[in-house]
Design a protein around this motif. Sequence first.
Motif, PDB file in Angstrom:
ATOM      1  N   PHE A 153      34.428  26.134  -0.681  1.00  0.00           N
ATOM      2  CA  PHE A 153      34.403  24.767  -1.094  1.00  0.00           C
ATOM      3  C   PHE A 153      34.771  23.730  -0.205  1.00  0.00           C
ATOM      4  N   ALA A 154      36.107  24.270   0.655  1.00  0.00           N
ATOM      5  CA  ALA A 154      36.576  23.619   1.624  1.00  0.00           C
ATOM      6  C   ALA A 154      35.642  23.542   3.184  1.00  0.00           C
ATOM      7  N   GLY A 155      34.583  24.214   2.918  1.00  0.00           N
ATOM      8  CA  GLY A 155      33.623  24.230   4.050  1.00  0.00           C
ATOM      9  C   GLY A 155      33.993  25.006   5.252  1.00  0.00           C
ATOM     10  N   VAL A 156      34.941  25.973   5.016  1.00  0.00           N
ATOM     11  CA  VAL A 156      35.350  26.807   5.852  1.00  0.00           C
ATOM     12  C   VAL A 156      34.461  28.166   6.325  1.00  0.00           C
ATOM     13  N   LEU A 157      33.509  28.409   5.150  1.00  0.00           N
ATOM     14  CA  LEU A 157      32.764  29.433   5.218  1.00  0.00           C
ATOM     15  C   LEU A 157      31.362  29.150   5.737  1.00  0.00           C
ATOM     16  N   ALA A 158      31.117  28.078   5.796  1.00  0.00           N
ATOM     17  CA  ALA A 158      29.819  27.390   6.234  1.00  0.00           C
ATOM     18  C   ALA A 158      29.336  28.084   7.615  1.00  0.00           C
TER      19      ALA A 158
ATOM     20  N   LYS B 106      41.641  19.553  -6.395  1.00  0.00           N
ATOM     21  CA  LYS B 106      41.102  18.796  -5.347  1.00  0.00           C
ATOM     22  C   LYS B 106      41.873  18.752  -3.943  1.00  0.00           C
ATOM     23  N   GLU B 107      43.375  18.666  -4.238  1.00  0.00           N
ATOM     24  CA  GLU B 107      44.404  18.451  -3.194  1.00  0.00           C
ATOM     25  C   GLU B 107      44.221  19.819  -2.277  1.00  0.00           C
ATOM     26  N   GLU B 108      43.944  20.914  -3.167  1.00  0.00           N
ATOM     27  CA  GLU B 108      44.204  22.198  -2.510  1.00  0.00           C
ATOM     28  C   GLU B 108      42.777  22.323  -1.439  1.00  0.00           C
ATOM     29  N   ILE B 109      41.512  21.962  -1.869  1.00  0.00           N
ATOM     30  CA  ILE B 109      40.284  21.908  -1.145  1.00  0.00           C
ATOM     31  C   ILE B 109      40.710  21.161  -0.010  1.00  0.00           C
ATOM     32  N   ALA B 110      41.219  19.842  -0.102  1.00  0.00           N
ATOM     33  CA  ALA B 110      41.351  19.030   0.958  1.00  0.00           C
ATOM     34  C   ALA B 110      42.409  19.609   1.936  1.00  0.00           C
ATOM     35  N   PHE B 111      43.324  20.153   1.557  1.00  0.00           N
ATOM     36  CA  PHE B 111      44.544  20.749   2.512  1.00  0.00           C
ATOM     37  C   PHE B 111      43.827  21.951   3.322  1.00  0.00           C
ATOM     38  N   ILE B 112      43.052  22.835   2.581  1.00  0.00           N
ATOM     39  CA  ILE B 112      42.258  23.934   3.280  1.00  0.00           C
ATOM     40  C   ILE B 112      41.386  23.305   4.383  1.00  0.00           C
ATOM     41  N   ALA B 113      40.592  22.414   4.107  1.00  0.00           N
ATOM     42  CA  ALA B 113      39.656  21.603   4.902  1.00  0.00           C
ATOM     43  C   ALA B 113      40.264  20.986   6.015  1.00  0.00           C
ATOM     44  N   GLN B 114      41.572  20.362   5.806  1.00  0.00           N
ATOM     45  CA  GLN B 114      42.275  19.691   6.765  1.00  0.00           C
ATOM     46  C   GLN B 114      42.880  20.956   7.760  1.00  0.00           C
ATOM     47  N   GLN B 115      43.371  21.912   7.254  1.00  0.00           N
ATOM     48  CA  GLN B 115      44.124  22.902   8.156  1.00  0.00           C
ATOM     49  C   GLN B 115      43.136  23.857   8.919  1.00  0.00           C
ATOM     50  N   ALA B 116      42.314  24.311   8.277  1.00  0.00           N
ATOM     51  CA  ALA B 116      41.492  25.169   8.747  1.00  0.00           C
ATOM     52  C   ALA B 116      40.954  25.155  10.305  1.00  0.00           C
ATOM     53  N   PRO B 117      40.543  23.867  10.660  1.00  0.00           N
ATOM     54  CA  PRO B 117      40.022  23.955  11.972  1.00  0.00           C
ATOM     55  C   PRO B 117      40.780  24.229  13.114  1.00  0.00           C
ATOM     56  N   LYS B 118      42.055  23.842  12.962  1.00  0.00           N
ATOM     57  CA  LYS B 118      43.113  24.201  14.107  1.00  0.00           C
ATOM     58  C   LYS B 118      44.070  25.337  13.753  1.00  0.00           C
ATOM     59  N   ALA B 119      43.670  26.008  12.621  1.00  0.00           N
ATOM     60  CA  ALA B 119      44.577  27.227  12.441  1.00  0.00           C
ATOM     61  C   ALA B 119      44.149  28.321  13.106  1.00  0.00           C
TER      62      ALA B 119
END
Length: 157
Positions: free
Chosen positions: A64-69, A36-49
């Motif tokens: 699952f991190a919502g990046v591909l929505a 779950k920490e991995e998904i949370a990390f990706i979800a936090q980082q992706a918007p500003k990467a």
Amino acid sequence: MEPVATLTYADAMASGKQFDVLWVPAGAVDASTIPKEEIAFIAQQAPKAKYVMSVCGGAVQLAFAGVLAGKRATTNKAFYRQIVEATPKDIQWVPKARWVVDGNVWTSSGVAAGSDMALAFVEHLAGREVARFIRGGIEIPEVTEQDDPFATFHGLV
């Protein structure tokens, strides 16, 4: 000398550190085995990467991190049907693609396709000459996003 992790996902999130490029390698197809920490990390980082990239089943973590929505993406063809079934339905999965670029999100098919995508990324950043020089040095044939024989091999097209 073996590489040693210097940050945990929790430490990185707590520090507020932002990464320019997220590279998510092949991962689990079953969401219950992804930390779950991995998904949370990706979800936090992706918007500003600046770039978010996955190879093979790494697209599952992005999903699952919502990046591909709402995005086009691809993944490993051997597990393609299973991944499409298990992930949110707002992703436009592309069955015949060696890799897919949608905005700043890059996804590749299997592990070997990850090399092709990485070289396309090098071309995107540094130009065709640099990418061709690297290809020649490591002896990887030049292909396009559509050069995907494994979509046919696995009966996806």
